[in-house]
Design an enzyme around this catalytic site. Sequence first.
Site, PDB file in Angstrom:
ATOM      1  N   ASP A 111       0.841  -1.192   0.000  1.00 27.38           N
ATOM      2  CA  ASP A 111       0.000   0.000   0.000  1.00 27.38           C
ATOM      3  C   ASP A 111       0.882   1.251   0.000  1.00 27.38           C
ATOM      4  O   ASP A 111       2.042   1.214   0.424  1.00 27.38           O
ATOM      5  CB  ASP A 111      -0.902   0.023   1.237  1.00 27.38           C
ATOM      6  N   GLN A 112       0.304   2.367  -0.403  1.00 22.39           N
ATOM      7  CA  GLN A 112       1.097   3.607  -0.486  1.00 22.39           C
ATOM      8  C   GLN A 112       1.689   4.006   0.856  1.00 22.39           C
ATOM      9  O   GLN A 112       2.769   4.582   0.912  1.00 22.39           O
ATOM     10  CB  GLN A 112       0.243   4.746  -1.082  1.00 22.39           C
TER      11      GLN A 112
END
Length: 247
Positions: A111-112
């Site tokens: 995920d970012q």
Amino acid sequence: MQLQDILFSQGFGTRRVCMGLVQQGLVLVGDDLQPCTDPTAMFQEEGFIFQVQGERWQYHQLAYLLLHKPPGYECSQKPSTYPSVYTLLPAPLRQRGGGAAAGVQAVGRLDQDTTGLLLLSDDGKFIHRMTSPRHHVPKVYEAEVKHPLDARQIARLLEGVVLDDDPKPVRAHACEAASDHHLRLTLTEGKYHQVKRMVAAVGNRVESLHRSTIGGLSLGADLMPGQWRWLTADEVSALSKKTASPA
């Protein structure tokens, strides 16, 4: 292999661009790094070292990379909100091989806001082996959680919890509380937001998440966020070995 073909395979542009780079004397070869202006000059590619417009490079038939992913980057070629993790790599690694599927690809995604160890490669078999659930490649995550951890939460994560998209329980291969708010979790599969959803299922919440290990390969302290390196032949071999199914 011809010099222009070596450059093309390594991602230094189209065949025409690579031919032009050589003809203009922008490619240096040999131990003394002298210009070679013949695009068709033949070289033994394995271990071949050259320099293009000041950038020193070594030939690799296939690319295997380790990147220390920082927060705020998406593992996508076409990011929606944040910059792509691929922008952290030099252009040749993003252009290797040419065509629609050019360049290295992330081996799974983070995920970012998740940091840590990210593998990238252009070897399809290697990517499949590392991401397929049936190969049970262990991945270790370090999670800082909102509420203090207790024995009940650890036990439930080891026994298995049900996520909303699958009636079959998913469980941690290993799990321990490194401190009151630090959870060390080992998984052998990779569902969407799996760590965050598993922790939520036992009544806690992940505040930050970091992947420290994949298949016995750990992220060294010498590689800073945003930096990358080539995997060694021994590291690739170790990752590619068959992993026994968890008990």
